[in-house]
Structure formats: C-alpha cells, structure tokens
Design an enzyme around this catalytic site. Structure first.
Site, PDB file in Angstrom:
ATOM      1  N   SER A  69     -17.904  -8.263   3.970  1.00  0.00           N
ATOM      2  CA  SER A  69     -17.460  -6.885   3.809  1.00  0.00           C
ATOM      3  C   SER A  69     -18.300  -6.213   2.742  1.00  0.00           C
ATOM      4  CB  SER A  69     -15.985  -6.828   3.401  1.00  0.00           C
ATOM      5  OG  SER A  69     -15.632  -5.516   2.980  1.00  0.00           O
ATOM      6  N   ASP A 174       2.027   1.725  10.922  1.00  0.00           N
ATOM      7  CA  ASP A 174       0.602   1.792  10.620  1.00  0.00           C
ATOM      8  C   ASP A 174      -0.233   1.239  11.768  1.00  0.00           C
ATOM      9  OD1 ASP A 174       1.498   2.728   8.230  1.00  0.00           O
ATOM     10  OD2 ASP A 174       0.869   1.000   7.042  1.00  0.00           O
TER      11      ASP A 174
END
Length: 385
Positions: A69, A174
């Site tokens: 990441s 979400d």
C-alpha cells in the site's frame, strides 16, 4: 487513466516487477442521512463518492497473498494460517486478510494473489476508507479466482471481514454503499432485510451540490464511544421488549421513553427512532424530486446527534453552524462521530463561498484549517480495465 489508478499500477510494477492482471476500484461514501441506525436494524441513505481506492492485482501461485500500500511502503505477506485466524494480520493489511478470511470461511477457494493499493479516500475522516479497501480487494479476488459470488452477497461478506476479523463493530451500511452505489442516486437500505432501492438524487439537474467538510478533528475515543452507543441501544431494545430499536415506531416514541428509567438511555433511543423517521421522510421528498426540501431534515439530524446521541465535537458543530449561516439548505455530521466529516446541501454556484465561510469560522476558533470538496453521487465497486 486516473491518478490513483496510475499510482496503484506503478506500485504493482515497482513491487512485483510485472504488470497487474487488472485494476479494481471501490469508492468512499458519505451517509446523506441515517446515523447509528444501521446496527439498530433501521434505515440509511448513503451514496458513493468520486473518491476511489484502487487495487492493482494478479493471481499468484503458492496459496499466499502479498499486499503493498502507498500508505506504508513495507509490503505485508501472509498465508492461510494467518488468514484463517482473526487477528493473524494486523494494521491496515488486516482489511485485506479479513476479506480472504471471509471468502474462505464462506467456502470459496481464494486464489493466492499479489496486490498493490492506492487511494484518494482519506483515512480517518469518516468516509469509509476501510470499506473501500475491502470492496476493491473483494472485487479483485472474486474475479481472479472466478468465484461464484453474486454482487448482492458482497456487502455482508465484507462486513464480516471488518466485524469478525478486524474487530470493528460496524453495521452493513458502509459496505453496501461502496459496493452497490450508483451514479446520480442515493442507496436506500433497509439494514434488517438488506433490501435496497436506488433513490434519484440528481444534484446536477437541480443545480445543487453536496459540500463535504473534513473537520480534521482528531477522533476522540471514537472506537470506545461507538461501541458504548451500540451497547446502550441494545440494552434499550431489550428493556422495551423489541428485537431492535427499529421496531419502535415514531408514533409510539413517547410511550417507549416513559418505560425507560434513565435520561441518557431515553436520549439515545429518541435519536435512533427519530433518525429512522427522518430517513423515511427524506426518501419521500427525493422520490418527489424535492431535493432542496430535505435540508431541514439534515439539520435536524445533526441536532439530534449533537444533543441526544452526543457524538459531535466542537469542530464538527462549528462547520455545521457556519455552513448554515452561509446559506446551506441543511448540514449535518456524517459518519460514526467524534471527528470526521460534515456534509452540507448547497447551491452548486455557492459551494466555494460556503466552503470559505467554514474555513473562516475555523480560523476564528483557532482550529486547524478544514478540507473541503464538492461531490456528486458516483458508481460503486467496479473493474477499471
């Protein structure tokens, strides 16, 4: 090629020395209205953002997973032993391992993979950066493995990853928003039945925009306070003899409150029951094309979160007050609370002026400058190429 997609691709090339098999994206989300109603089996009305998390990925042999990441240049590698044990992978990579765990727990043969992640969804702002990672990784692994998993089942699986592997007690809103969002629409979700309806929310046609204000307020005890609110709601439902607070009708609220023996619990219940009704009222107005008229409902939602659910902070309240004073039709905090973002419904040509007013109010109070952007409802998780 968008900048975030290019960054994911570049990260994959640099880390793995090869080209990815594809790139999959999932958005952040804001909740237009319906806060802390999801885990009470109630109603929510989120929409997906143009901000995206992109996963560049390719299948890999050996039954292991490697993920890089841009948030942390050190890659994380894990195998079935870590993936099959909640807590076996921690930090940001737990959201990736959690998806692998949830897929395997559901009986799917998850392919080993190499992944690189880049994102424009700000972390810690209440815009569901974690759900965006989960959904993008899930989309990648489902396609790379040729898994038989219909899209309508993705939100519950991604929620399991966050609840049971990562250990965050979120509802299903979400994941539903970032997976099932649609351009020009808000997602009306019944959190008990998981039924969804795409509600027209064409801001462009109405000459409107949603201004999102990142309060930049540090999350103050957010995890513990969120869990405390959830437990309070569960205790209240048990005391009232209902499966969840969703089962208390707005017309019966006063009678229900009279049966509770402390003021704090009564205020928590009042927020949830009235918030569910505000969602329903907002949906009716949007179905009728009365977009501006939802403004007072947004503001009433904020007042309820501030006074009854007690989840706002001074930076959040300042942003709401300044936006309203500058001409917003309505404004409210969005997200779990104790920091995060505010959204304001504004005329599109007034968005910059409202943003400037909020920034000036922050300066007057001595707060760090907020971040602001205007957004329109955008598509959910998808393959980019």
């Amino acid at each position: 090629m968008s900048d975030v997609a290019a960054r994911a691709t570049a990260g994959f090339r640099q880390r793995y020395g090869a080209e990815p098999a594809g790139r999959w994206a999932a958005p952040g989300r804001v909740n237009l209205i319906g806060e802390h109603t999801d885990y009470n089996d109630g109603f929510v009305l989120p929409f997906a953002l143009p901000l995206r998390t992109v996963v560049a990925a390719a299948a890999a042999g050996g039954g292991r997973w490697s993920v890089w990441s841009e948030l942390d240049d050190e890659p994380v590698e894990f195998g079935p032993a870590e993936a099959d044990e909640p807590g076996g992978v921690d930090g940001w990579a737990a959201y990736v391992a959690g998806v692998v765990w949830a897929l395997r727990a559901a009986g799917h043969d998850v392919p080993g993979a190499r992944l690189a992640i880049a994102s424009d969804v700000p972390v810690g702002s209440g815009l569901s950066s974690s759900a965006a990672i989960e959904a993008a990784v899930l989309a990648a692994l489902v396609e790379l493995g040729g898994l038989d998993l219909p899209t309508e089942r993705w939100p519950r699986l991604a929620q399991r990853a966050e609840n049971d592997y990562v250990g965050a007690p979120t509802g299903i809103m979400d994941q539903s928003a970032v997976i099932r969002g649609r351009s020009g629409h808000a997602l009306f979700l019944d959190c008990r039945t998981e039924e969804v309806e795409q509600i027209p929310f064409d801001l462009d046609a109405a000459g409107l925009a949603v201004l999102v204000v990142d309060s930049r307020a540090p999350h103050r005890h957010a995890d513990g306070e969120y869990a405390a609110r959830r437990k309070s709601c569960e205790r209240a439902a048990k005391a009232l003899g209902v499966a969840a607070l969703r089962d208390v009708a707005a017309a019966d609220l006063d009678a229900a409150l009279a049966r509770l023996d402390d003021d704090e619990t009564r205020r928590r219940v009042r927020h949830v029951v009235t918030e569910d009704q505000r969602v329903l009222d907002t949906v009716e107005l949007l179905r009728a094309g009365r977009v501006r008229d939802i403004g007072p409902l947004l503001t009433a939602s904020h007042v309820s979160m501030r006074d009854d659910f007690e989840i706002t902070v001074p930076e959040i309240d300042t942003a709401v007050e300044a936006a309203l004073a500058a001409g917003a039709y309505g404004a409210r905090m969005t997200g779990g609370g104790f920091g995060g973002c505010v959204l304001a419904l504004v005329d599109a040509d007034a968005a910059d002026a409202v943003a400037a007013a909020v920034t000036a109010a922050y300066a007057d109070r001595g707060f760090a400058a907020p971040g602001t952007l205007t957004v329109l409802p955008s598509p959910g998780a998808t393959r980019l190429d």
